[in-house]
Design a protein around this motif. Structure first.
Motif, PDB file in Angstrom:
ATOM      1  N   ASP A  85       5.718  13.534   1.255  1.00 31.20           N
ATOM      2  CA  ASP A  85       6.274  12.438   0.462  1.00 31.20           C
ATOM      3  C   ASP A  85       5.227  11.344   0.321  1.00 31.20           C
ATOM      4  O   ASP A  85       4.236  11.300   1.060  1.00 31.20           O
ATOM      5  N   ILE A  86       5.453  10.463  -0.639  1.00 24.55           N
ATOM      6  CA  ILE A  86       4.641   9.271  -0.849  1.00 24.55           C
ATOM      7  C   ILE A  86       5.603   8.089  -0.832  1.00 24.55           C
ATOM      8  O   ILE A  86       6.658   8.137  -1.470  1.00 24.55           O
ATOM      9  N   ALA A  87       5.243   7.037  -0.086  1.00 23.21           N
ATOM     10  CA  ALA A  87       6.152   5.890   0.025  1.00 23.21           C
ATOM     11  C   ALA A  87       5.356   4.585   0.060  1.00 23.21           C
ATOM     12  O   ALA A  87       4.248   4.539   0.602  1.00 23.21           O
ATOM     13  N   PRO A  88       5.940   3.509  -0.486  1.00 21.60           N
ATOM     14  CA  PRO A  88       5.290   2.200  -0.410  1.00 21.60           C
ATOM     15  C   PRO A  88       5.553   1.540   0.939  1.00 21.60           C
ATOM     16  O   PRO A  88       6.600   1.750   1.557  1.00 21.60           O
ATOM     17  N   ILE A  89       4.589   0.748   1.384  1.00 21.30           N
ATOM     18  CA  ILE A  89       4.735  -0.040   2.605  1.00 21.30           C
ATOM     19  C   ILE A  89       4.161  -1.422   2.322  1.00 21.30           C
ATOM     20  O   ILE A  89       3.023  -1.534   1.868  1.00 21.30           O
ATOM     21  N   GLU A  90       4.940  -2.443   2.605  1.00 18.23           N
ATOM     22  CA  GLU A  90       4.446  -3.803   2.438  1.00 18.23           C
ATOM     23  C   GLU A  90       3.762  -4.245   3.729  1.00 18.23           C
ATOM     24  O   GLU A  90       4.338  -4.107   4.811  1.00 18.23           O
ATOM     25  N   ILE A  91       2.555  -4.759   3.599  1.00 17.14           N
ATOM     26  CA  ILE A  91       1.868  -5.335   4.747  1.00 17.14           C
ATOM     27  C   ILE A  91       1.824  -6.847   4.530  1.00 17.14           C
ATOM     28  O   ILE A  91       1.514  -7.324   3.437  1.00 17.14           O
ATOM     29  N   ILE A  92       2.180  -7.573   5.562  1.00 19.28           N
ATOM     30  CA  ILE A  92       2.291  -9.031   5.475  1.00 19.28           C
ATOM     31  C   ILE A  92       1.360  -9.655   6.504  1.00 19.28           C
ATOM     32  O   ILE A  92       1.349  -9.247   7.673  1.00 19.28           O
ATOM     33  N   VAL A  93       0.604 -10.657   6.069  1.00 16.74           N
ATOM     34  CA  VAL A  93      -0.273 -11.408   6.964  1.00 16.74           C
ATOM     35  C   VAL A  93       0.226 -12.846   6.988  1.00 16.74           C
ATOM     36  O   VAL A  93       0.218 -13.536   5.964  1.00 16.74           O
ATOM     37  N   HIS A  94       0.722 -13.270   8.148  1.00 12.41           N
ATOM     38  CA  HIS A  94       1.216 -14.642   8.307  1.00 12.41           C
ATOM     39  C   HIS A  94       0.065 -15.558   8.716  1.00 12.41           C
ATOM     40  O   HIS A  94      -0.685 -15.237   9.637  1.00 12.41           O
ATOM     41  N   THR A  95      -0.056 -16.682   8.027  1.00 10.88           N
ATOM     42  CA  THR A  95      -1.033 -17.687   8.440  1.00 10.88           C
ATOM     43  C   THR A  95      -0.341 -18.673   9.374  1.00 10.88           C
ATOM     44  O   THR A  95       0.873 -18.864   9.309  1.00 10.88           O
ATOM     45  N   PHE A  96      -1.126 -19.265  10.256  1.00 12.04           N
ATOM     46  CA  PHE A  96      -0.593 -20.264  11.183  1.00 12.04           C
ATOM     47  C   PHE A  96      -1.713 -21.223  11.524  1.00 12.04           C
ATOM     48  O   PHE A  96      -2.591 -20.908  12.319  1.00 12.04           O
ATOM     49  N   ASP A  97      -1.691 -22.368  10.896  1.00 14.21           N
ATOM     50  CA  ASP A  97      -2.722 -23.374  11.081  1.00 14.21           C
ATOM     51  C   ASP A  97      -2.054 -24.734  11.279  1.00 14.21           C
ATOM     52  O   ASP A  97      -2.030 -25.559  10.370  1.00 14.21           O
ATOM     53  N   PRO A  98      -1.468 -24.951  12.460  1.00 10.28           N
ATOM     54  CA  PRO A  98      -0.744 -26.204  12.670  1.00 10.28           C
ATOM     55  C   PRO A  98      -1.667 -27.411  12.569  1.00 10.28           C
ATOM     56  O   PRO A  98      -2.845 -27.322  12.932  1.00 10.28           O
ATOM     57  N   PRO A  99      -1.140 -28.532  12.076  1.00 14.03           N
ATOM     58  CA  PRO A  99      -1.975 -29.726  11.938  1.00 14.03           C
ATOM     59  C   PRO A  99      -2.322 -30.327  13.303  1.00 14.03           C
ATOM     60  O   PRO A  99      -1.588 -30.151  14.275  1.00 14.03           O
ATOM     61  N   ASN A 100      -3.412 -31.033  13.353  1.00 12.66           N
ATOM     62  CA  ASN A 100      -3.839 -31.771  14.552  1.00 12.66           C
ATOM     63  C   ASN A 100      -4.012 -30.873  15.774  1.00 12.66           C
ATOM     64  O   ASN A 100      -3.602 -31.232  16.872  1.00 12.66           O
ATOM     65  N   PHE A 101      -4.615 -29.709  15.598  1.00 13.99           N
ATOM     66  CA  PHE A 101      -4.795 -28.799  16.722  1.00 13.99           C
ATOM     67  C   PHE A 101      -6.237 -28.743  17.199  1.00 13.99           C
ATOM     68  O   PHE A 101      -6.635 -27.840  17.917  1.00 13.99           O
ATOM     69  N   GLU A 102      -7.014 -29.739  16.808  1.00 17.06           N
ATOM     70  CA  GLU A 102      -8.374 -29.816  17.309  1.00 17.06           C
ATOM     71  C   GLU A 102      -8.327 -30.226  18.784  1.00 17.06           C
ATOM     72  O   GLU A 102      -7.401 -30.896  19.231  1.00 17.06           O
ATOM     73  N   GLU A 103      -9.337 -29.840  19.518  1.00 21.86           N
ATOM     74  CA  GLU A 103      -9.441 -30.225  20.929  1.00 21.86           C
ATOM     75  C   GLU A 103      -9.497 -31.755  21.021  1.00 21.86           C
ATOM     76  O   GLU A 103     -10.135 -32.414  20.212  1.00 21.86           O
ATOM     77  N   ILE A 149       0.869  -1.169   0.000  1.00 19.96           N
ATOM     78  CA  ILE A 149       0.000   0.000   0.000  1.00 19.96           C
ATOM     79  C   ILE A 149       0.907   1.221   0.000  1.00 19.96           C
ATOM     80  O   ILE A 149       2.138   1.099   0.143  1.00 19.96           O
ATOM     81  N   TYR A 150       0.327   2.394  -0.155  1.00 15.08           N
ATOM     82  CA  TYR A 150       1.121   3.618  -0.259  1.00 15.08           C
ATOM     83  C   TYR A 150       0.658   4.622   0.782  1.00 15.08           C
ATOM     84  O   TYR A 150      -0.538   4.813   0.991  1.00 15.08           O
ATOM     85  N   VAL A 151       1.633   5.239   1.440  1.00 13.02           N
ATOM     86  CA  VAL A 151       1.349   6.269   2.426  1.00 13.02           C
ATOM     87  C   VAL A 151       1.665   7.619   1.788  1.00 13.02           C
ATOM     88  O   VAL A 151       2.672   7.762   1.085  1.00 13.02           O
ATOM     89  N   ARG A 152       0.793   8.562   2.019  1.00 10.49           N
ATOM     90  CA  ARG A 152       1.025   9.939   1.580  1.00 10.49           C
ATOM     91  C   ARG A 152       1.019  10.798   2.832  1.00 10.49           C
ATOM     92  O   ARG A 152       0.037  10.814   3.577  1.00 10.49           O
ATOM     93  N   ALA A 153       2.103  11.487   3.063  1.00  6.10           N
ATOM     94  CA  ALA A 153       2.209  12.394   4.202  1.00  6.10           C
ATOM     95  C   ALA A 153       2.122  13.820   3.676  1.00  6.10           C
ATOM     96  O   ALA A 153       2.766  14.161   2.681  1.00  6.10           O
ATOM     97  N   ILE A 154       1.310  14.630   4.341  1.00  9.30           N
ATOM     98  CA  ILE A 154       1.202  16.036   3.949  1.00  9.30           C
ATOM     99  C   ILE A 154       1.521  16.917   5.146  1.00  9.30           C
ATOM    100  O   ILE A 154       1.327  16.545   6.294  1.00  9.30           O
TER     101      ILE A 154
END
Length: 169
Positions: free
Chosen positions: A94-112, A82-87
């Protein structure tokens, strides 16, 4: 006659903003609170009084069209720029790019799970190895724990990306 002013101010290169996908569907899409999670990093070392807005494209940031809402859910799974614009008042800082990262975490066999423990016996409860850390409800910190009394037990595991998941026994 046209006067063209060029901003000489610069927003430094930004480190990615990383969060964990903490909803029920591990699809790499999650919401960001841009003011709380992104703006403090952007503003570090910049003069006070700047106003920032976020945009999906650099062109939108230049033309100040379609600003993103403060609560923004990424539209591209796992990683999006995404891009940030500061005024500064009426002037573009200035205008600058920013990477946003979403990590998934779904370990196997984690049911109750439910097990039955006979009086006087012991049992080992365990989850897969390979996680960054483990924290059992009985204070053990390995991927397994030995129990000798019936009850409710849980383990909180942390991934290499610092995402967490709890399993209940």
């Amino acid at each position: 006659q046209i006067v063209l002013n060029v901003s000489s101010y610069v927003i430094p290169d930004q480190a990615p903003i990383e969060i964990c996908d903490e909803d029920a569907t591990q699809d790499g899409l999650y919401q960001f609170d841009l003011n709380a999670q992104v703006t403090p990093q952007v503003m570090a070392g910049l003069p006070s009084g700047l106003v920032v807005d976020y945009y999906l494209t650099a062109n939108d940031a230049v033309t100040e069209t379609n600003p993103l809402p403060n609560i923004f859910k990424n539209t591209i799974p796992n990683s999006q720029t995404i891009y940030v614009r500061a005024i500064n008042g009426p002037d573009c800082y200035d205008i600058a790019p920013i990477e946003i990262i979403v990590h998934t975490f779904d370990p196997p066999n984690f049911e109750e799970e439910t097990f039955y423990l006979c009086k006087g016996d012991q049992m080992t409860l365990s989850v897969d190895s390979g996680f960054k850390s483990y924290q059992w409800s009985n204070t053990d910190s390995a991927n397994s724990t030995v129990i000798s009394t019936a009850g409710d037990y849980s383990i909180l595991v942390t991934s290499i990306n610092n995402c967490q998941k709890t399993k209940k026994f």
